[in-house]
Motif scaffolding. Structure first.
Motif, PDB file in Angstrom:
ATOM      1  N   ASN A 177       0.828  -1.215   0.000  1.00 49.45           N
ATOM      2  CA  ASN A 177       0.000   0.000   0.000  1.00 49.45           C
ATOM      3  C   ASN A 177       0.863   1.265   0.000  1.00 49.45           C
ATOM      4  O   ASN A 177       0.547   2.250   0.644  1.00 49.45           O
ATOM      5  N   SER A 178       1.965   1.192  -0.756  1.00 45.48           N
ATOM      6  CA  SER A 178       2.857   2.348  -0.810  1.00 45.48           C
ATOM      7  C   SER A 178       3.018   2.908  -2.217  1.00 45.48           C
ATOM      8  O   SER A 178       3.603   3.974  -2.383  1.00 45.48           O
ATOM      9  N   ALA A 179       2.481   2.206  -3.240  1.00 43.97           N
ATOM     10  CA  ALA A 179       2.653   2.696  -4.612  1.00 43.97           C
ATOM     11  C   ALA A 179       1.441   2.378  -5.479  1.00 43.97           C
ATOM     12  O   ALA A 179       0.651   3.258  -5.812  1.00 43.97           O
ATOM     13  N   ARG A 180       1.263   1.105  -5.837  1.00 46.09           N
ATOM     14  CA  ARG A 180       0.221   0.759  -6.805  1.00 46.09           C
ATOM     15  C   ARG A 180      -1.182   1.125  -6.332  1.00 46.09           C
ATOM     16  O   ARG A 180      -1.922   1.827  -7.033  1.00 46.09           O
ATOM     17  N   SER A 181      -1.565   0.639  -5.162  1.00 45.25           N
ATOM     18  CA  SER A 181      -2.937   0.899  -4.712  1.00 45.25           C
ATOM     19  C   SER A 181      -3.180   2.361  -4.367  1.00 45.25           C
ATOM     20  O   SER A 181      -4.258   2.891  -4.703  1.00 45.25           O
ATOM     21  N   PRO A 182      -2.252   3.084  -3.730  1.00 42.75           N
ATOM     22  CA  PRO A 182      -2.517   4.512  -3.523  1.00 42.75           C
ATOM     23  C   PRO A 182      -2.512   5.322  -4.806  1.00 42.75           C
ATOM     24  O   PRO A 182      -3.220   6.328  -4.906  1.00 42.75           O
ATOM     25  N   ILE A 183      -1.732   4.894  -5.813  1.00 39.66           N
ATOM     26  CA  ILE A 183      -1.802   5.559  -7.118  1.00 39.66           C
ATOM     27  C   ILE A 183      -3.202   5.383  -7.699  1.00 39.66           C
ATOM     28  O   ILE A 183      -3.827   6.337  -8.179  1.00 39.66           O
ATOM     29  N   ALA A 184      -3.723   4.157  -7.643  1.00 37.83           N
ATOM     30  CA  ALA A 184      -5.071   3.895  -8.171  1.00 37.83           C
ATOM     31  C   ALA A 184      -6.113   4.680  -7.391  1.00 37.83           C
ATOM     32  O   ALA A 184      -7.041   5.257  -7.977  1.00 37.83           O
ATOM     33  N   GLU A 185      -5.970   4.701  -6.075  1.00 35.78           N
ATOM     34  CA  GLU A 185      -6.915   5.458  -5.249  1.00 35.78           C
ATOM     35  C   GLU A 185      -6.911   6.930  -5.634  1.00 35.78           C
ATOM     36  O   GLU A 185      -7.973   7.542  -5.836  1.00 35.78           O
ATOM     37  N   ALA A 186      -5.722   7.509  -5.750  1.00 39.92           N
ATOM     38  CA  ALA A 186      -5.618   8.938  -6.062  1.00 39.92           C
ATOM     39  C   ALA A 186      -6.169   9.249  -7.444  1.00 39.92           C
ATOM     40  O   ALA A 186      -6.854  10.266  -7.638  1.00 39.92           O
ATOM     41  N   LEU A 187      -5.887   8.380  -8.421  1.00 39.83           N
ATOM     42  CA  LEU A 187      -6.335   8.658  -9.789  1.00 39.83           C
ATOM     43  C   LEU A 187      -7.840   8.481  -9.933  1.00 39.83           C
ATOM     44  O   LEU A 187      -8.492   9.257 -10.645  1.00 39.83           O
ATOM     45  N   LEU A 188      -8.410   7.482  -9.263  1.00 39.74           N
ATOM     46  CA  LEU A 188      -9.865   7.332  -9.333  1.00 39.74           C
ATOM     47  C   LEU A 188     -10.552   8.510  -8.652  1.00 39.74           C
ATOM     48  O   LEU A 188     -11.565   9.022  -9.149  1.00 39.74           O
ATOM     49  N   ARG A 189     -10.007   8.948  -7.532  1.00 41.31           N
ATOM     50  CA  ARG A 189     -10.592  10.121  -6.868  1.00 41.31           C
ATOM     51  C   ARG A 189     -10.510  11.351  -7.771  1.00 41.31           C
ATOM     52  O   ARG A 189     -11.443  12.142  -7.871  1.00 41.31           O
ATOM     53  N   LEU A 190      -9.369  11.491  -8.479  1.00 38.56           N
ATOM     54  CA  LEU A 190      -9.210  12.609  -9.399  1.00 38.56           C
ATOM     55  C   LEU A 190     -10.215  12.518 -10.535  1.00 38.56           C
ATOM     56  O   LEU A 190     -10.878  13.510 -10.883  1.00 38.56           O
ATOM     57  N   ARG A 191     -10.325  11.335 -11.147  1.00 40.13           N
ATOM     58  CA  ARG A 191     -11.186  11.172 -12.328  1.00 40.13           C
ATOM     59  C   ARG A 191     -12.669  11.258 -11.997  1.00 40.13           C
ATOM     60  O   ARG A 191     -13.485  11.518 -12.881  1.00 40.13           O
ATOM     61  N   THR A 192     -13.030  11.014 -10.754  1.00 40.10           N
ATOM     62  CA  THR A 192     -14.450  11.102 -10.381  1.00 40.10           C
ATOM     63  C   THR A 192     -14.743  12.394  -9.625  1.00 40.10           C
ATOM     64  O   THR A 192     -15.874  12.575  -9.145  1.00 40.10           O
ATOM     65  N   GLY A 193     -13.759  13.269  -9.508  1.00 42.33           N
ATOM     66  CA  GLY A 193     -13.987  14.515  -8.800  1.00 42.33           C
ATOM     67  C   GLY A 193     -14.341  14.316  -7.343  1.00 42.33           C
ATOM     68  O   GLY A 193     -15.035  15.147  -6.747  1.00 42.33           O
ATOM     69  N   GLY A 194     -13.894  13.201  -6.754  1.00 42.39           N
ATOM     70  CA  GLY A 194     -14.200  12.930  -5.352  1.00 42.39           C
ATOM     71  C   GLY A 194     -15.632  12.537  -5.098  1.00 42.39           C
ATOM     72  O   GLY A 194     -16.098  12.587  -3.949  1.00 42.39           O
ATOM     73  N   ARG A 195     -16.372  12.155  -6.142  1.00 47.86           N
ATOM     74  CA  ARG A 195     -17.806  11.896  -5.988  1.00 47.86           C
ATOM     75  C   ARG A 195     -18.136  10.483  -5.520  1.00 47.86           C
ATOM     76  O   ARG A 195     -19.304  10.177  -5.298  1.00 47.86           O
ATOM     77  N   ILE A 196     -17.149   9.602  -5.436  1.00 49.49           N
ATOM     78  CA  ILE A 196     -17.423   8.266  -4.927  1.00 49.49           C
ATOM     79  C   ILE A 196     -16.464   7.961  -3.793  1.00 49.49           C
ATOM     80  O   ILE A 196     -15.417   8.604  -3.639  1.00 49.49           O
ATOM     81  N   GLU A 197     -16.802   6.963  -3.012  1.00 48.48           N
ATOM     82  CA  GLU A 197     -15.924   6.517  -1.931  1.00 48.48           C
ATOM     83  C   GLU A 197     -14.832   5.643  -2.522  1.00 48.48           C
ATOM     84  O   GLU A 197     -15.108   4.677  -3.236  1.00 48.48           O
ATOM     85  N   VAL A 198     -13.600   5.966  -2.262  1.00 45.49           N
ATOM     86  CA  VAL A 198     -12.481   5.164  -2.766  1.00 45.49           C
ATOM     87  C   VAL A 198     -11.426   5.091  -1.684  1.00 45.49           C
ATOM     88  O   VAL A 198     -11.162   6.072  -0.973  1.00 45.49           O
ATOM     89  N   ALA A 199     -10.839   3.922  -1.516  1.00 40.06           N
ATOM     90  CA  ALA A 199      -9.828   3.711  -0.488  1.00 40.06           C
ATOM     91  C   ALA A 199      -8.808   2.712  -1.016  1.00 40.06           C
ATOM     92  O   ALA A 199      -9.009   2.060  -2.048  1.00 40.06           O
ATOM     93  N   SER A 200      -7.693   2.605  -0.305  1.00 40.81           N
ATOM     94  CA  SER A 200      -6.685   1.612  -0.639  1.00 40.81           C
ATOM     95  C   SER A 200      -6.066   1.091   0.644  1.00 40.81           C
ATOM     96  O   SER A 200      -6.078   1.770   1.675  1.00 40.81           O
TER      97      SER A 200
END
Length: 247
Positions: A121-144
């Motif tokens: 949880n130091s690279a791949r999953s937080p990258i995915a979390e950050a990018l999904l939050r960016l692409r959805t404008g923070g409109r969904i719940e996302v965690a890693s």
């Protein structure tokens, strides 16, 4: 109840046959008579006529009598119908292939929750979390989270997100997925082959998916940029899935 082995879409079944595909591509350039299609296909007229009938029954081609010689018929490719059928076939394979599908962050279901997991949880999953939050404008719940969290974030992951996407996760700390076992998610996506094998079950039976992403610990900065780009592409493909109603 949905079949475990759904049949291919009608367009795929019709167009995939080699002779029917030759007929479709020939008609794409203009209307043709049967004898002209026979000459182009190099097959007996009875066989060409049989496959033309299947294409006509499937709504991909139409036929009209010649106004010059009523004994002749011209076959016409319904391009619009073919385009719609091709779009439906793509959507049947994956929602991201639906015509007009794009990265539309405002359309993701607001209650859709996504958890990304890997080992550290130091690279791949937080990258995915950050990018999904960016692409959805923070409109969904996302965690890693991870199975064996590292002490801190991978410095190159922090750098990639900051320099390539304008996201700062420098103050984030990796966490264990046990801290989230009481949470309900719609999707749990593993990005690490090892984590996939040991990922626990979460409440509400979320949909599970796996993205086999290389271990960032074995990559240099340039390669990690490629990993982030791959994850971002996969995020783009995930967005239409998040728009779908849960089954």
């Amino acid at each position: 109840m949905a079949s475990a082995h759904p049949a291919p879409p009608a367009f795929v079944r019709l167009a995939a046959h080699p002779l029917r595909w030759r007929l479709l591509t020939a008609l794409a350039s203009g209307d043709l008579r049967v004898r002209e299609l026979v000459a182009l296909a190099g097959e007996p007229q009875s066989l060409v006529s049989y496959h033309l009938r299947l294409l006509r029954d499937g709504g991909l081609v139409t036929s009209t009598r010649s106004t010059f010689d009523g004994r002749d018929s011209y076959y016409h490719l319904d391009v619009r119908r073919c385009g719609a059928a091709l779009g439906d076939a793509g959507a049947a394979l994956h929602p991201a292939l639906r015509p007009g599908s794009a990265r539309e962050p405002g359309r993701a279901r607001q209650h859709a929750g996504v958890l990304f997991v890997c080992t550290g949880n130091s690279a791949r999953s937080p990258i995915a979390e950050a990018l999904l939050r960016l692409r959805t404008g923070g409109r969904i719940e996302v965690a890693s989270a991870g199975s064996r969290p590292r002490p801190g974030m991978h410095p190159d992951a922090v750098r990639v997100l900051r320099e390539e996407y304008g996201i700062d996760i420098g103050d984030r700390r990796p966490r264990h997925w046990d801290t989230l076992t009481g949470h309900e998610f719609d999707y749990v996506i593993s990005l690490c082959d090892k984590a996939r094998e040991v990922c626990p079950e979460f409440p509400a039976r979320p949909r599970r998916a796996h993205w086999s992403i290389p271990d960032p610990g074995r990559l240099d900065y340039r390669a990690l940029r490629g990993v982030a780009a791959d994850i971002d592409t996969r995020i783009g493909h995930l967005l239409p899935v998040l728009q779908e109603a849960p089954s």
